[in-house]
Design a protein around this motif. Structure first.
Motif, mmCIF file in Angstrom:
data_model
loop_
_atom_site.group_PDB
_atom_site.id
_atom_site.type_symbol
_atom_site.label_atom_id
_atom_site.label_comp_id
_atom_site.label_asym_id
_atom_site.label_seq_id
_atom_site.Cartn_x
_atom_site.Cartn_y
_atom_site.Cartn_z
ATOM 1 N N LEU A 263 58.973 25.470 -3.117
ATOM 2 C CA LEU A 263 59.394 25.609 -4.423
ATOM 3 C C LEU A 263 57.619 25.163 -4.810
ATOM 4 O O LEU A 263 57.031 24.006 -4.692
ATOM 5 N N THR B 4 54.862 25.404 -8.157
ATOM 6 C CA THR B 4 55.171 24.645 -9.436
ATOM 7 C C THR B 4 53.553 24.625 -9.744
ATOM 8 O O THR B 4 52.525 24.864 -9.590
ATOM 9 N N ARG B 5 53.171 25.084 -11.535
ATOM 10 C CA ARG B 5 52.544 24.891 -11.460
ATOM 11 C C ARG B 5 51.331 23.207 -11.934
ATOM 12 O O ARG B 5 52.493 22.736 -12.116
ATOM 13 N N SER C 132 66.529 26.912 -19.486
ATOM 14 C CA SER C 132 65.629 26.005 -18.828
ATOM 15 C C SER C 132 65.313 27.092 -17.453
ATOM 16 O O SER C 132 65.423 27.503 -17.030
ATOM 17 N N ARG C 133 63.956 26.785 -17.003
ATOM 18 C CA ARG C 133 63.243 27.419 -16.108
ATOM 19 C C ARG C 133 64.701 27.029 -14.933
ATOM 20 O O ARG C 133 64.496 27.555 -13.898
ATOM 21 N N GLU C 134 64.715 25.434 -15.001
ATOM 22 C CA GLU C 134 65.172 24.692 -13.394
ATOM 23 C C GLU C 134 66.288 25.725 -13.303
ATOM 24 O O GLU C 134 67.382 26.209 -12.490
ATOM 25 N N ASP C 135 67.665 26.114 -13.819
ATOM 26 C CA ASP C 135 68.593 27.221 -14.732
ATOM 27 C C ASP C 135 68.576 28.503 -13.739
ATOM 28 O O ASP C 135 69.379 29.122 -13.786
ATOM 29 N N GLN C 136 67.036 28.731 -14.522
ATOM 30 C CA GLN C 136 67.480 29.954 -13.976
ATOM 31 C C GLN C 136 66.969 30.145 -12.656
ATOM 32 O O GLN C 136 68.036 30.894 -11.860
ATOM 33 N N ARG C 137 66.124 29.379 -12.381
ATOM 34 C CA ARG C 137 65.577 28.799 -11.270
ATOM 35 C C ARG C 137 67.490 28.929 -9.845
ATOM 36 O O ARG C 137 67.660 28.885 -8.411
ATOM 37 N N GLN C 138 68.433 27.698 -10.432
ATOM 38 C CA GLN C 138 69.617 28.168 -9.932
ATOM 39 C C GLN C 138 70.200 28.785 -9.671
ATOM 40 O O GLN C 138 71.193 29.011 -8.463
#
Length: 74
Positions: A68, A70-71, A2-8
């Motif tokens: 952060l 966000t869109r 997920s996008r959040e996993d990538q950020r982390q």
């Protein structure tokens, strides 16, 4: 992933890189302190290392601390 996993994952990677760089610079400072170069040479080398460290680590830290963005909701 997920996008959040990538950020982390990116944050974790940046933090690890910072820790590795900090250790590398600490070793360099210790090595310079142990050399018989004279105070002037040690001061110049130390200043160069401090500038190098700042240039290497600051961008990584700024990216971690950046807000952060966000869109907008659709």
């Amino acid at each position: 992933m997920s996008r959040e996993d990538q950020r982390q994952a990116m944050r974790t990677t940046r933090e690890q890189l910072i820790a590795e760089l900090e250790e590398l610079y600490r070793q360099a400072f210790d090595r310079i302190g142990g050399e018989d170069l004279g105070e002037g040479a040690i001061a110049r080398l130390t200043q160069l290392l401090l500038r190098s460290r700042d240039g290497a680590i600051t961008p990584l830290q700024e990216e971690i601390e950046a807000p952060l963005i966000t869109r907008a909701p659709e």
